[in-house]
Design a protein around this motif. Structure first.
Motif, PDB file in Angstrom:
ATOM      1  N   LEU A  23      35.730 -21.043  -2.483  1.00 44.04           N
ATOM      2  CA  LEU A  23      35.159 -20.002  -3.331  1.00 44.04           C
ATOM      3  C   LEU A  23      36.236 -19.303  -4.144  1.00 44.04           C
ATOM      4  N   VAL A  24      37.349 -19.000  -3.469  1.00 48.06           N
ATOM      5  CA  VAL A  24      38.432 -18.317  -4.184  1.00 48.06           C
ATOM      6  C   VAL A  24      38.983 -19.203  -5.282  1.00 48.06           C
ATOM      7  N   PHE A  25      39.117 -20.491  -4.982  1.00 50.66           N
ATOM      8  CA  PHE A  25      39.604 -21.426  -5.990  1.00 50.66           C
ATOM      9  C   PHE A  25      38.663 -21.447  -7.178  1.00 50.66           C
ATOM     10  N   PHE A  26      37.376 -21.475  -6.913  1.00 52.99           N
ATOM     11  CA  PHE A  26      36.359 -21.437  -7.937  1.00 52.99           C
ATOM     12  C   PHE A  26      36.585 -20.223  -8.841  1.00 52.99           C
ATOM     13  N   LEU A  27      36.779 -19.071  -8.206  1.00 50.85           N
ATOM     14  CA  LEU A  27      37.006 -17.843  -8.952  1.00 50.85           C
ATOM     15  C   LEU A  27      38.251 -17.953  -9.818  1.00 50.85           C
ATOM     16  N   ILE A  28      39.330 -18.443  -9.205  1.00 50.66           N
ATOM     17  CA  ILE A  28      40.599 -18.483  -9.921  1.00 50.66           C
ATOM     18  C   ILE A  28      40.509 -19.383 -11.151  1.00 50.66           C
ATOM     19  N   ALA A  46      29.690 -20.770 -25.146  1.00 52.57           N
ATOM     20  CA  ALA A  46      29.447 -22.183 -25.424  1.00 52.57           C
ATOM     21  C   ALA A  46      29.995 -23.088 -24.331  1.00 52.57           C
ATOM     22  N   ILE A  47      31.156 -22.751 -23.806  1.00 49.62           N
ATOM     23  CA  ILE A  47      31.777 -23.668 -22.851  1.00 49.62           C
ATOM     24  C   ILE A  47      31.475 -23.315 -21.405  1.00 49.62           C
ATOM     25  N   ALA A  48      30.813 -22.186 -21.194  1.00 51.40           N
ATOM     26  CA  ALA A  48      30.584 -21.730 -19.818  1.00 51.40           C
ATOM     27  C   ALA A  48      29.915 -22.772 -18.920  1.00 51.40           C
ATOM     28  N   PRO A  49      28.823 -23.412 -19.346  1.00 49.43           N
ATOM     29  CA  PRO A  49      28.191 -24.390 -18.449  1.00 49.43           C
ATOM     30  C   PRO A  49      29.161 -25.457 -17.974  1.00 49.43           C
ATOM     31  N   GLY A  50      29.914 -26.006 -18.914  1.00 51.65           N
ATOM     32  CA  GLY A  50      30.847 -27.064 -18.554  1.00 51.65           C
ATOM     33  C   GLY A  50      31.949 -26.558 -17.650  1.00 51.65           C
ATOM     34  N   ILE A  51      32.492 -25.398 -17.971  1.00 50.93           N
ATOM     35  CA  ILE A  51      33.595 -24.861 -17.174  1.00 50.93           C
ATOM     36  C   ILE A  51      33.132 -24.584 -15.753  1.00 50.93           C
ATOM     37  N   LEU A  52      31.963 -23.989 -15.625  1.00 50.31           N
ATOM     38  CA  LEU A  52      31.465 -23.670 -14.283  1.00 50.31           C
ATOM     39  C   LEU A  52      31.271 -24.940 -13.474  1.00 50.31           C
ATOM     40  N   VAL A 112      27.710 -15.145 -10.482  1.00 45.81           N
ATOM     41  CA  VAL A 112      28.676 -14.059 -10.629  1.00 45.81           C
ATOM     42  C   VAL A 112      29.766 -14.463 -11.610  1.00 45.81           C
ATOM     43  N   LEU A 113      30.234 -15.698 -11.429  1.00 41.15           N
ATOM     44  CA  LEU A 113      31.275 -16.173 -12.335  1.00 41.15           C
ATOM     45  C   LEU A 113      30.716 -16.431 -13.721  1.00 41.15           C
ATOM     46  N   GLY A 114      29.436 -16.724 -13.781  1.00 39.12           N
ATOM     47  CA  GLY A 114      28.807 -16.890 -15.080  1.00 39.12           C
ATOM     48  C   GLY A 114      28.909 -15.628 -15.921  1.00 39.12           C
ATOM     49  N   PHE A 115      28.809 -14.478 -15.267  1.00 35.84           N
ATOM     50  CA  PHE A 115      28.999 -13.213 -15.981  1.00 35.84           C
ATOM     51  C   PHE A 115      30.352 -13.168 -16.657  1.00 35.84           C
ATOM     52  N   LEU A 116      31.368 -13.607 -15.911  1.00 26.22           N
ATOM     53  CA  LEU A 116      32.729 -13.562 -16.449  1.00 26.22           C
ATOM     54  C   LEU A 116      32.863 -14.404 -17.708  1.00 26.22           C
ATOM     55  N   LEU A 117      32.079 -15.481 -17.751  1.00 29.13           N
ATOM     56  CA  LEU A 117      32.200 -16.381 -18.893  1.00 29.13           C
ATOM     57  C   LEU A 117      31.093 -16.157 -19.923  1.00 29.13           C
ATOM     58  N   ASN A 118      30.413 -15.061 -19.804  1.00 31.86           N
ATOM     59  CA  ASN A 118      29.425 -14.725 -20.828  1.00 31.86           C
ATOM     60  C   ASN A 118      28.339 -15.793 -20.934  1.00 31.86           C
ATOM     61  N   LEU A 119      27.911 -16.301 -19.799  1.00 35.09           N
ATOM     62  CA  LEU A 119      26.889 -17.346 -19.788  1.00 35.09           C
ATOM     63  C   LEU A 119      25.582 -16.795 -20.347  1.00 35.09           C
ATOM     64  N   ALA A 120      24.921 -17.650 -21.124  1.00 30.67           N
ATOM     65  CA  ALA A 120      23.655 -17.218 -21.732  1.00 30.67           C
ATOM     66  C   ALA A 120      22.645 -16.860 -20.651  1.00 30.67           C
ATOM     67  N   ILE A 172      28.069 -34.820 -15.926  1.00 24.39           N
ATOM     68  CA  ILE A 172      27.365 -34.929 -17.214  1.00 24.39           C
ATOM     69  C   ILE A 172      25.965 -34.335 -17.109  1.00 24.39           C
ATOM     70  N   PHE A 173      25.221 -34.761 -16.097  1.00 22.50           N
ATOM     71  CA  PHE A 173      23.834 -34.303 -16.008  1.00 22.50           C
ATOM     72  C   PHE A 173      23.753 -32.846 -15.581  1.00 22.50           C
ATOM     73  N   GLY A 174      24.658 -32.446 -14.673  1.00 25.68           N
ATOM     74  CA  GLY A 174      24.633 -31.061 -14.223  1.00 25.68           C
ATOM     75  C   GLY A 174      24.927 -30.089 -15.355  1.00 25.68           C
ATOM     76  N   ALA A 175      26.029 -30.350 -16.068  1.00 21.92           N
ATOM     77  CA  ALA A 175      26.407 -29.451 -17.158  1.00 21.92           C
ATOM     78  C   ALA A 175      25.360 -29.471 -18.263  1.00 21.92           C
ATOM     79  N   GLU A 176      24.798 -30.649 -18.532  1.00 25.50           N
ATOM     80  CA  GLU A 176      23.786 -30.753 -19.589  1.00 25.50           C
ATOM     81  C   GLU A 176      22.558 -29.933 -19.250  1.00 25.50           C
ATOM     82  N   ALA A 177      22.195 -29.932 -17.964  1.00 22.90           N
ATOM     83  CA  ALA A 177      21.036 -29.144 -17.561  1.00 22.90           C
ATOM     84  C   ALA A 177      21.278 -27.662 -17.847  1.00 22.90           C
ATOM     85  N   VAL A 178      22.477 -27.198 -17.531  1.00 20.51           N
ATOM     86  CA  VAL A 178      22.779 -25.787 -17.756  1.00 20.51           C
ATOM     87  C   VAL A 178      22.829 -25.486 -19.250  1.00 20.51           C
TER      88      VAL A 178
END
Lengths: 218, 50, 246
Positions: A23-28, A46-52, A112-120, A172-178
């Motif tokens: 979890l911490v690694f995810f955050l970092i 724009a990049i949040a889904p892929g980054i997450l 929670v991390l989506g907030f940090l990346l301004n996820l839609a 590919i499919f996971g990020a595309e869904a988001v």
């Protein structure tokens, strides 16, 4: 099987079990991204889904080498191999334990991390959903990689090299869904395909994983 | 040389890269083959199997 | 334990010794002949200008990149089922050839696409699939290198090859989905197979034949090397054991 699951869960959750590390690694990783690409909000959205998804993927990778290596070290792996439970079942249970202690927490930490990346706003449901559906596949594929590199000293890097290309379809499919969820479009198709990969992995990968363990135990 | 027109650089570089890679592969494979064959001959004497 | 642990490898070397020079010769002939034919004696394409000449490198190498992996898959299965060591070693031998073929396909594909797309690299589905295949090859080779016991290495890399093949096919479809999802129109197909005119097709066939023959020649050469290298290891191990005992 339940006993094995409980044992693995307990091992992972106690101190030194690496539970929080993922979890911490995810955050970092997520925090690092804006430093890398700049703080512009639109870009981050724009990049949040892929980054997450990529960050979750990498975090799942972290605890993979403990899946079998610990049992190999303390000698319990050969015992598991000869136990009444088939080795395929062991592989499945270990992947399940990994998922419960890594993938599932990641899926629920992601918003929670989506907030940090301004996820839609529309994407949050799809983020959690896609991660819940897709991370079991990550655990199963990772388990296969861990089994392959079981006997190799410091084989963690090699394991990552083997596992990450196998992760591509899931990513590919996971990020595309988001992404589709973020755009307000129907994200059912990638989600279904993602589920297909997970189900296929559940059905087939334990056999490959068990084969690799048997080969390494010879 | 045939007139390659506007795309001379692209075509030439494509051919150059490919032929270099192929030549390199053949060279490396050949070198290793010779090295290993000689090492084996050292250990067990000249090949009888050709 | 006899000197040659297994009869098969000895027969393989004996059988291929007279054949190998001819295969190399035929490969050289087809390759050089086909490339010269295509480069010098074919016209330019209406749409793509002289870049169409890259087809004589791109198509054969792409085909061999895939076929090399397919051969490795078959060889891996034969090893797992029938335990023919030559089969396992042939798979190992083929991998670097496949890597080079993939690299050539990637390089020629990118260079060919540059005039069309304006950049040196695009995430075209086909190119992307080859990039993933390249990574699979690297992983396969790395696993061979990392494991000490030869039979264990053969077994594990065979399992990896099989699982990798499934995921390679899966990735192909995933990548197609991925790119279509982003760009509305289909990207220009580099594979001019839709309507390859005869004047291009025949030299292309010769080039394909050349690449196939070169692949076969190199795999035979490298397999012989692997067999001999294994034999050296076995002899050295035996000398060590007997030295210890003496």
């Amino acid at each position: 099987m339940i006993a094995l699951l409980v044992r693995d869960l307990r091992l992972a959750l106690r101190a030194g079990g690496g539970f929080g590390l993922g979890l911490v690694f995810f955050l970092i990783v997520v925090v690092l991204v804006p430093f890398g690409v700049g703080p512009e909000a639109a870009l981050l959205t724009a990049i949040a889904p892929g980054i997450l998804w990529v960050a979750a993927l990498l975090a799942a990778l972290l605890s993979l080498d403990r899946m079998f290596a610990l049992d190999l070290e303390d000698g319990s792996l050969p015992l598991l191999a000869t136990a009444p439970l088939p080795l395929e079942g062991v592989a499945l249970v270990k992947a399940l334990a990994h998922w419960i202690t890594t993938g599932l927490p990641l899926a629920f930490a992601a918003p929670v991390l989506g907030f940090l990346l301004n996820l839609a706003p529309g994407a949050y449901v799809w983020l959690v959903g896609s991660l819940v559906i897709g991370t079991p596949a990550l655990s199963l594929i990772g388990g296969f990689g861990a089994a392959l590199t079981l006997g190799i000293r410091r084989g963690g890097l090699l394991m990552s090299l083997l596992v990450l290309p196998l992760y591509v379809p899931v990513l590919i499919f996971g990020a595309e869904a988001v992404r589709r969820g973020a755009a307000g479009m129907d994200a059912a198709t990638p989600l279904i395909l993602l589920a297909g990969i997970t189900l296929g992995s559940v059905a087939l990968l334990p056999f490959a994983t068990a084969a690799a363990i048997r080969i390494n135990l010879r | 040389m045939t007139d390659l027109g506007a795309y001379a650089v692209e075509v030439m570089s494509a051919y150059a890269v490919s032929l270099l890679l192929l030549a390199g592969l053949v060279w490396v494979s050949w070198r290793r083959a010779v090295k290993v064959r000689r090492a084996l001959e050292q250990i067990e004497g000249p090949r009888a199997d050709g | 334990m006899s000197i040659w642990e297994y009869a098969n490898p000895k027969k393989f070397i004996a059988t291929t010794s007279p054949v190998l020079p001819w295969v190399f010769g035929a490969a050289g002939l087809c390759l050089i002949g086909g490339l010269i034919w295509g480069f010098f004696f074919t016209p330019e394409d209406f749409r793509q200008g002289s870049t169409v000449k890259i087809i004589y490198l791109h198509v054969p190498s792409a085909m061999m990149a895939i076929n090399a992996w397919a051969m490795m898959l078959v060889a891996s299965l034969i090893w797992l089922v029938r335990r023919h060591h030559v089969s396992a070693l042939a798979a190992r031998a083929a991998a670097p050839v496949g890597v080079v073929m993939t690299l050539i396909a990637l390089a020629t594909g990118a260079i060919w696409g540059q005039p069309m797309w304006g950049t040196w690299w695009v995430w075209d589905p086909r190119l992307t699939s080859f990039l993933i295949l390249f990574l699979f090859y690297l992983g396969y080779i790395a696993l061979w290198e990392a494991i000490e016991d030869p039979d264990t290495a053969a077994d594990l890399t065979s399992v990896l090859c099989i699982v990798g093949s499934v995921f390679a096919v899966l990735s192909r479809y995933a990548v197609n989905f991925w790119n279509q999802g982003l760009h509305q129109g289909a990207s220009l197909s580099l594979d001019a197979q839709e309507n390859v005119a005869d004047v291009f097709w025949y030299p292309l066939l010769v080039c394909i034949a050349g690449f196939v023959l070169l692949f076969v020649a190199l795999v035979i050469l490298r397999t012989r090397t692997e067999i001999r290298a294994r034999r050296i290891m076995a002899l050295q191990a035996r000398a060590l054991r007997e030295g210890v005992r003496a």
